[in-house]
Design an enzyme around this catalytic site. Sequence first.
Site, PDB file in Angstrom:
ATOM      1  N   CYS A  95       5.550  -4.789   9.564  1.00  0.00           N
ATOM      2  CA  CYS A  95       4.660  -5.324   8.833  1.00  0.00           C
ATOM      3  C   CYS A  95       3.620  -4.568   7.922  1.00  0.00           C
ATOM      4  O   CYS A  95       2.778  -3.844   8.849  1.00  0.00           O
ATOM      5  CB  CYS A  95       4.042  -6.744   9.609  1.00  0.00           C
ATOM      6  SG  CYS A  95       3.191  -7.894   8.553  1.00  0.00           S
TER       7      CYS A  95
ATOM      8  N   GLU B  12       3.668  -9.790   3.027  1.00  0.00           N
ATOM      9  CA  GLU B  12       5.026  -9.618   3.087  1.00  0.00           C
ATOM     10  C   GLU B  12       5.770 -10.494   3.794  1.00  0.00           C
ATOM     11  O   GLU B  12       5.045 -11.273   4.589  1.00  0.00           O
ATOM     12  CB  GLU B  12       5.114  -8.236   3.911  1.00  0.00           C
ATOM     13  CG  GLU B  12       4.716  -7.105   3.120  1.00  0.00           C
ATOM     14  CD  GLU B  12       4.307  -5.984   4.026  1.00  0.00           C
ATOM     15  OE1 GLU B  12       4.920  -5.842   5.093  1.00  0.00           O
ATOM     16  OE2 GLU B  12       3.879  -5.026   3.625  1.00  0.00           O
TER      17      GLU B  12
END
Length: 401
Positions: free
Chosen positions: A370, A114
């Site tokens: 995250c 990500e």
Amino acid sequence: MNEVVQTPAIQPLPKSAPTAGKQNLLDLDRAGLEKFFVEVLGEKKFRAHQVMKWIHHRYVTEFDEMTDLGKVLRAKLQEHAEVLVPNIVFDKPSADGTHKWLLAMGVDGKNAIETVYIPDKTRGTLCVSSQVGCGLNCTFCSTATQGFNRNLTTAEIIGQVWIAARHLGNVPHQMRRLTNVVMMGMGEPLMNFDNVVRAMSVMRDDLGYGLANKRVTLSTSGLVPQIDRLSTESDVSLAVSLHAPNDALRETLVPLNKKYPIAELMASCARYLRANKRRESVTFEYTLMKGINDKPEHARELARLMRQFDNAVQAKDSGKVNLIPFNPFPGTRYERSEEAHIRAFQKILLDSNVLTMVRRTRGDDIDAACGQLKGQVMDRTRRQAEFNKTLQAGKGSDAAA
């Protein structure tokens, strides 16, 4: 009159399927690219500089589109090199301007990381990942629940910056939209030392993204030997994931503390600052979790730790504290501290003359903590694949993706 530079039209990204025997130029910093051009292509160093600008300033990955290169050089590049960037699996903007990308690493689609862009009034910060997953097992981290798969290559790290800058239209000499990069995404950067340092070199190179040293920040959970090595090989800002003011508590949150306790960690941070006078401070990140590490006694203990750090460095405000409200994720046993407790915690630190900020949560609507988006999208992908297999096997259609 200033030259008007047109932002390149956004074209579909190329496939990230490496070709045997070809060098991915995104894996190279300036020195590596110069060496490749001289030793492999038999060309002058300045040609490497031209290509680096095409890749990182104009976001061009096809050699035939690099119009100031001769046909002979372009043919050599076609034979010996390529420019491969990660594939975008999911592209998710937030209502507050935060933008998140889920990027596939490799051609099998099994690995993903990500990247998050966070805009503010005066800057735009990109949060970059360094590993697929993480092996440090911090108990409050969503990424830790996914385990560790592998380190990212230099190309996969700088490719995140390339994708974000391309999306934002970040053309040099125009209004900068990407002003800061923080190595705070998935993974522990110092466990992928060489690739991370090489990628940060491109971020700070004028032929790359031209970011000042202080605008590139590496965040670590506290690998002491690697912090010492970093102090001699790079000159970026340092952030440390502290999250507790004493060893007993930190060992339950950050298991790495058993190997490198707080005293050793703080000493290495002091050495990092003393090694270069241009380094002014280290940021200590402290995620606040309800009833775990957010009590007044924790704040007072943290204030003492910061005063001791100032004394070790022999400079005021050498340690800054960044308070981070915990961002819950599915399956976690932790809760976010109440706002009143966050403010009380900050006040104790400020009253003790410790520079303290509270990081405001951004991108809640896109799960910008995250590891969350990867978990959601990859789980859906897995269920879709199982559904397709069921249909192909003729076992009925009672499965649901």
